[in-house]
Design a protein around this motif. Sequence first.
Motif, short mmCIF file in Angstrom:
data_model
loop_
_atom_site.label_atom_id
_atom_site.label_comp_id
_atom_site.label_asym_id
_atom_site.label_seq_id
_atom_site.Cartn_x
_atom_site.Cartn_y
_atom_site.Cartn_z
N ILE A 29 0.85 -1.19 0.00
CA ILE A 29 0.00 0.00 0.00
C ILE A 29 0.89 1.23 0.00
O ILE A 29 1.97 1.23 0.60
CB ILE A 29 -0.95 0.00 1.22
N GLY A 30 0.45 2.27 -0.71
CA GLY A 30 1.27 3.48 -0.81
C GLY A 30 0.52 4.57 -1.55
O GLY A 30 -0.67 4.79 -1.33
N ALA A 69 -2.79 0.71 -3.99
CA ALA A 69 -2.68 -0.60 -3.34
C ALA A 69 -2.48 -1.65 -4.41
O ALA A 69 -2.96 -1.50 -5.54
CB ALA A 69 -3.93 -0.90 -2.51
N ASN A 96 3.86 4.49 -9.33
CA ASN A 96 3.36 3.88 -8.09
C ASN A 96 4.52 3.63 -7.13
O ASN A 96 5.59 3.21 -7.54
CB ASN A 96 2.68 2.55 -8.36
N SER A 103 5.01 1.86 -3.11
CA SER A 103 4.29 1.19 -2.02
C SER A 103 5.26 0.45 -1.12
O SER A 103 6.40 0.16 -1.50
CB SER A 103 3.26 0.20 -2.59
#
Length: 450
Positions: free
Chosen positions: A49-50, A85, A225, A227
């Motif tokens: 998750i991030g 996520a 992205n 995470s």
Amino acid sequence: MKKLVYLIMLMPLFAVSQEQQNEELSNDEAYQEYEPFEEYDQWFLEFGIGGNKAARTHTGAQPQFLNPSNVTETINTSLISGLHANLAIRYMFNDKFGLRFKGGFNDISEDEDRSTTSFNSTYFQSSLETVFNLGSILDFQNWTNNFNLQFYTGFGAGLLLPDDQFVDDEDLTFSAIAGFTPMFRLSDQVSLKFDFMTAVNFDQDYNWDGISTTTTRAVDGIMFNASVGLNIALGKQKKNIDWYHVYNNEVNEIALLREELNALKQKMTDSDQDGVLDFLDREPGTTNGVAVNTKGIAVDNNQNGVPDELENTLNTKFVSQSEFRDSQSKENASDVIRSLITKGYINVYFGFDSVVPEASSIQDINSIVLFLKQNPSENIELTGYTDPVGNKAYNEKLSNNRAKYINDILVSAGVDQSRIEFKGSGVNPNFENNSEYSRKLSRKVKVQLK
């Protein structure tokens, strides 16, 4: 740009094709290549998750020199555009390469300070990726046992759901994927991972905000992205293949330690049983029962080259003066010894790589001394031999030293040097030397009458 995108998309196909070729190999070499990995878990579940950054494109966010007059809204996103996520399943073919199927969710919102209106879009991702385990490829075990790095590339598809206040539509996209994943080992089954991925979209119809359509020619959208999450090995094995390079290095270290331990055990032995360990023994192969000093060297106080106890044995036990006088009355004794020497039954034998005769040969040395003292007109020749172990030059030297050693014993026992000749002939040619027993018989000094 399109050529690079197509190349990145094809890389997973190359990996799958190569793996299928390996599986089709029926020879033992292919089987042995992958057999070691059966001891490792090769399936993994990953999640993280991030945040995400919807980098381009946005409505009205073009440079000022383009500034279309028909654009009434300007949209920009923050460094973190929203929540990201991901969930993935991965399989490693070996310690270096694998495939991963990954899905992702992205919530995208505007930067309030740099946008004229607000929006909230949703973007779903899916990708098939080729994973390269750099820890094994680059031998990370040489400097760390708890850090690993994976690089991946592949292709994917996405579904953009723009803010429905602007458009009631769905936008299917296709992507080229690339990224890297630093990993820290928490246990043999679990690793902490930080994932950084870039998705380059083409065939994206709407900008991320959904207010307008894209106007680019090649790359329609870029998504970053980042995470943090966990990487969990699936299976019953106690080790996972992500850390194969570490385990393999530990196995090698254990093997080296075992070799050192075996070498130490070897040093702690006392092969000649003289009370001095081999690694301290400066005269290996000392005759059993002969007194030695703390360095394993046979005691030789008169420095004549003959161990004192062996010399005393020859002088007192076997060829004492009274025994010599008694032997004079036995006229046939010399004939018996002469016959034994002539037939080759009297020889002096030695241990491996030793110039000191075996204890069992002392009786034969005594017989030679007795014969020469009873027959002052007789002369002898001593010929030394070795077994075939070792190089030619060394064996010639060793055989000569053996013959000289027996020569010195006879001289010390009272036989005049002029009656003795000695020489070394290297490897004994009279034995096949194909067994331990044959090699023992090869290590000798042959006695001949001149």
